[in-house]
Design a protein around this motif. Structure first.
Motif, mmCIF file in Angstrom:
data_model
loop_
_atom_site.group_PDB
_atom_site.id
_atom_site.type_symbol
_atom_site.label_atom_id
_atom_site.label_comp_id
_atom_site.label_asym_id
_atom_site.label_seq_id
_atom_site.Cartn_x
_atom_site.Cartn_y
_atom_site.Cartn_z
ATOM 1 N N VAL A 386 52.853 -32.799 13.581
ATOM 2 C CA VAL A 386 52.990 -31.321 13.354
ATOM 3 C C VAL A 386 51.585 -31.164 12.537
ATOM 4 O O VAL A 386 51.651 -31.611 11.331
ATOM 5 C CB VAL A 386 54.239 -30.715 12.690
ATOM 6 N N PHE A 387 51.086 -30.061 12.580
ATOM 7 C CA PHE A 387 49.884 -29.742 11.742
ATOM 8 C C PHE A 387 49.934 -28.040 11.654
ATOM 9 O O PHE A 387 49.870 -27.505 12.661
ATOM 10 C CB PHE A 387 48.517 -30.079 12.195
ATOM 11 N N GLN A 388 49.897 -27.577 10.334
ATOM 12 C CA GLN A 388 50.009 -26.171 10.152
ATOM 13 C C GLN A 388 48.849 -26.058 9.328
ATOM 14 O O GLN A 388 48.954 -26.404 8.029
ATOM 15 C CB GLN A 388 51.412 -25.284 9.707
ATOM 16 N N LEU A 389 48.002 -24.904 9.288
ATOM 17 C CA LEU A 389 47.092 -24.339 8.508
ATOM 18 C C LEU A 389 47.384 -22.892 8.318
ATOM 19 O O LEU A 389 47.128 -22.071 9.148
ATOM 20 C CB LEU A 389 45.456 -24.579 8.847
ATOM 21 N N CYS A 390 47.865 -22.421 7.128
ATOM 22 C CA CYS A 390 48.564 -20.976 7.074
ATOM 23 C C CYS A 390 47.562 -20.377 5.711
ATOM 24 O O CYS A 390 47.027 -21.044 5.096
ATOM 25 C CB CYS A 390 49.932 -20.991 6.599
ATOM 26 N N PHE A 391 47.408 -19.162 6.406
ATOM 27 C CA PHE A 391 46.366 -18.127 5.359
ATOM 28 C C PHE A 391 47.116 -16.955 5.504
ATOM 29 O O PHE A 391 47.646 -16.355 6.469
ATOM 30 C CB PHE A 391 44.898 -18.449 5.416
ATOM 31 N N PRO A 392 46.516 -15.923 4.402
ATOM 32 C CA PRO A 392 46.930 -14.620 4.432
ATOM 33 C C PRO A 392 46.409 -13.779 5.820
ATOM 34 O O PRO A 392 45.645 -14.184 6.326
ATOM 35 C CB PRO A 392 46.659 -14.140 3.296
ATOM 36 N N SER A 393 47.397 -12.724 6.167
ATOM 37 C CA SER A 393 46.687 -11.919 7.317
ATOM 38 C C SER A 393 45.512 -11.387 7.229
ATOM 39 O O SER A 393 44.490 -11.390 8.059
ATOM 40 C CB SER A 393 47.710 -10.964 7.550
ATOM 41 N N LYS A 394 45.011 -11.112 5.972
ATOM 42 C CA LYS A 394 43.929 -10.610 5.782
ATOM 43 C C LYS A 394 42.703 -11.181 5.783
ATOM 44 O O LYS A 394 41.463 -10.992 6.167
ATOM 45 C CB LYS A 394 43.459 -10.009 4.298
ATOM 46 N N ASP A 395 42.870 -12.690 6.109
ATOM 47 C CA ASP A 395 42.000 -13.516 6.395
ATOM 48 C C ASP A 395 41.735 -13.651 7.767
ATOM 49 O O ASP A 395 41.066 -14.826 8.124
ATOM 50 C CB ASP A 395 42.305 -15.066 5.768
ATOM 51 N N VAL A 396 42.284 -13.233 8.667
ATOM 52 C CA VAL A 396 42.171 -13.747 10.018
ATOM 53 C C VAL A 396 40.784 -13.498 10.544
ATOM 54 O O VAL A 396 40.121 -14.176 11.350
ATOM 55 C CB VAL A 396 43.104 -12.639 11.072
ATOM 56 N N GLU A 397 40.341 -12.430 10.147
ATOM 57 C CA GLU A 397 38.899 -12.171 10.646
ATOM 58 C C GLU A 397 37.706 -13.132 10.387
ATOM 59 O O GLU A 397 37.080 -13.413 11.082
ATOM 60 C CB GLU A 397 38.188 -10.486 10.273
ATOM 61 N N ILE A 398 38.076 -13.575 8.960
ATOM 62 C CA ILE A 398 37.177 -14.658 8.487
ATOM 63 C C ILE A 398 37.409 -15.894 9.204
ATOM 64 O O ILE A 398 36.401 -16.591 9.492
ATOM 65 C CB ILE A 398 37.593 -14.853 7.069
ATOM 66 N N ALA A 399 38.462 -16.022 9.620
ATOM 67 C CA ALA A 399 38.895 -17.554 10.469
ATOM 68 C C ALA A 399 38.127 -17.080 11.825
ATOM 69 O O ALA A 399 37.614 -18.126 12.304
ATOM 70 C CB ALA A 399 40.265 -17.588 10.537
ATOM 71 N N LYS A 400 38.364 -16.023 12.393
ATOM 72 C CA LYS A 400 37.863 -15.973 13.594
ATOM 73 C C LYS A 400 36.244 -16.413 13.719
ATOM 74 O O LYS A 400 35.622 -16.491 14.553
ATOM 75 C CB LYS A 400 38.142 -14.678 14.201
#
Length: 432
Positions: A386-400
Motif C-alpha cells: 500500500v502506498f499513499q501520497l496525500c496533499f491538500p485539495s488546493k495542490d491538485v493542479e500543481i500535481a497534474k
C-alpha cells in the motif's frame, strides 16, 4: 349498668378495628401487587421491548451513549436514566455490572454527597476493572480532596484513566499548584493526558511519575503536553505511545506536543509510536531507538525541520520489524522530502514494510517516484502493498502539471501488478 356495658362494647370494637384495618391493608396491598403484576404481564405481551431476550436488552443498554450534555453520574445520562424507565429496566441495569464501569467526572470541587453517589455507582460494578475520566474545568488543574480520595480509594481497580486539563495562562505561572492523582495503579492499562493548550512541566515529573506508578501500562497518549523529567525510566510493558492526535491539514503543526520524553525513557516493548512534532535532535531520537531496540510495527512522524538523508537511513535501518509508516512533512519547503525518504529506505532497510503513507507537497518528480516504488516492490523481502501520497485539495493542479502521461502509465502498471496506490487529496485518486 347499661351505659357501662355499652362503653365496654365500644372499647372492644375500637381495639378490634386496628387489627381489621391492618388486615384490609394487607388485602389492598395484595390486590395492588396483583394488578401491577398483571400489568407487567400484559406489557410483556404488548411491549416489543419487553419481549426481547434479556441478552438483547442488555446489549441495547451498552449501545446507548452517556451523552455529552453533562458528565456522569447524572440522572439524565445513561445508565442512570435506565433506572427510571420501568421496574424491568431498573432491575436489568442493576444486574449488569459492566454497565457501570465507566465514570466521567468534572474535576470541580465536589460535595461529599456527590462523591458518595460516585462510590455507589462504582459499587455496582462489583469487582470489574474501572474506566475513569477526570475533566478539568474553569481554568483549574486542581483536584479537590473529595475527588482525590475517590481516585485513591479505587486506584487498584483502574484499568483506564483519562485526564483532561483545562488551563489558563495563570496556571502555567504556578506549577506547584497542580495536584494530580497519585499511584500506584497496578491494573492500569490505558492512560491519556490532554490539555486545551500546551502545558509545560519543566519543574515537576508528574507525567513520568504516572508511568512509574503503572508498571502494566500498555497504551499511553500525551496530547498538548510537555515535560522535562529529572530522571530516567525503563518501562517494560508499554506498547503504544502517542504524542498528539492524528495529523490533518487543518491541525496546528505543533499543538503543544513534544517528543522530549523520549530522551528519558527506554521502551523495549514498544510496537506503535506516533509523534506529531518530532522536535528533538536526530542523535537523541536514534539514541532512543538504539537503547530501546523496540519491536516497532507502526511509526507515524510529523517533521517540522529538515533532517539529512543519512539520518533517515539510520532511522529506517534501526526498525527491521516496521510494517506500517506515516511520514508527514509539515513544512512544504523541501519538495524532494519523500524521494529522499524512499531512497534512504533502500539497501535492505525496512524489509517488512507493507504500508507507507506520506503527507507532503504535491510538486515532486513523479517519474522518479514510480521507479523507486518499482524497485521497492521487486527487491525487498516483503513487497510494498500500500502506498499513499496525500496533499491538500488546493495542490491538485500543481500535481497534474508534474504527473505526466509517462508517470501515470508507470503508476497504473504498479496498480495492475498489485500495489494499492493513491496519489491525491483524500477522496480523490489522480492515478485511477
Amino acid at each position: 349498668m347499661s351505659n357501662v356495658s355499652t362503653v365496654n362494647k365500644l372499647l372492644e370494637q375500637i381495639q378490634a378495628l386496628p387489627v381489621a384495618i391492618e388486615e384490609q391493608k394487607r388485602v389492598l396491598f395484595d390486590l395492588e401487587q396483583r394488578r401491577s403484576n398483571a400489568r407487567m404481564t400484559l406489557n410483556s405481551y404488548l411491549d416489543p421491548m419487553a419481549r426481547l431476550p434479556l441478552e438483547i436488552q442488555s446489549q441495547i443498554f451498552f449501545d446507548v451513549e452517556p451523552g455529552t450534555a453533562s458528565k456522569v453520574p447524572h440522572s439524565l445520562a445513561a445508565p442512570m436514566v435506565f433506572l427510571t424507565i420501568s421496574r424491568l429496566w431498573h432491575a436489568i441495569a442493576l444486574a449488569i455490572p459492566r454497565l457501570w464501569t465507566t465514570l466521567e467526572i468534572e474535576a470541580l470541587p465536589r460535595r461529599a454527597g456527590y462523591i458518595e453517589l460516585c462510590n455507589r455507582w462504582i459499587q455496582r460494578t462489583q469487582s470489574l476493572p474501572l474506566l475513569l475520566s477526570l475533566e478539568g474545568a474553569r481554568g483549574s488543574l486542581l483536584l479537590d480532596p473529595n475527588t482525590q480520595d475517590l481516585v485513591t480509594r479505587h486506584r487498584d481497580r483502574l484499568e483506564s484513566l483519562n485526564l483532561g486539563l483545562s488551563v489558563t495562562r495563570w496556571d502555567n505561572l504556578y506549577p506547584e499548584r497542580r495536584i494530580l492523582v497519585r499511584g500506584p495503579f497496578p491494573a492500569l492499562r490505558t492512560l491519556r493526558v490532554h490539555a486545551n493548550e500546551g502545558i509545560s512541566f519543566s519543574k515537576v515529573d508528574e507525567w513520568l511519575d504516572l508511568l512509574i506508578a503503572a508498571p502494566a501500562l500498555t497504551t499511553c497518549t500525551f496530547d498538548n503536553m510537555s515535560c522535562t523529567p529529572a530522571h530516567r525510566l525503563v518501562h517494560p510493558a508499554l506498547r503504544y505511545l502517542c504524542f498528539g492526535e492524528a495529523y490533518s491539514f487543518s491541525s496546528r503543526l505543533n499543538h503543544g506536543n513534544t517528543a522530549t520524553l523520549l530522551k528519558y525513557v527506554t521502551l523495549p516493548a514498544l510496537q506503535t509510536l506516533r509523534i506529531t512534532n518530532l522536535d528533538i535532535k536526530e542523535s537523541e531520537f536514534i539514541s532512543f531507538l538504539t537503547r530501546s531496540s523496540p519491536p516497532l510495527r507502526s511509526l507515524s512522524l510529523v517533521f517540522n525541520q529538515r533532517w539529512p538523508p543519512q539520518f533517515m537511513s539510520a532511522i529506517f535501518k534501526s526498525m527491521p520489524t516496521l510494517t506500517r509508516s506515516e511520514l508527514v512533512r509539515a513544512s512544504w519547503s523541501d519538495p524532494n522530502f519523500m524521494l529522499t525518504l524512499l531512497t534512504a529506505a533502500q539497501d535492505g532497510a525496512l524489509p517488512l514494510l507493507h504500508t507507507l503513507r506520506v503527507v507532503m507537497h504535491a510538486k515532486i518528480d513523479y517519474l522518479r517516484l514510480s521507479s523507486i516504488l518499482r524497485t521497492r516492490r521487486t527487491t525487498q523481502q516483503t513487497p510494498l502493498a500500500v502506498f499513499q501520497l496525500c496533499f491538500p485539495s488546493k495542490d491538485v493542479e500543481i500535481a497534474k502539471e508534474s504527473l505526466n502521461e509517462e508517470a501515470l502509465a508507470a503508476f497504473r502498471q504498479l496498480a495492475q501488478d498489485g500495489l494499492d496506490i493513491h496519489i491525491g487529496p483524500k477522496g480523490q485518486n489522480l492515478v485511477l
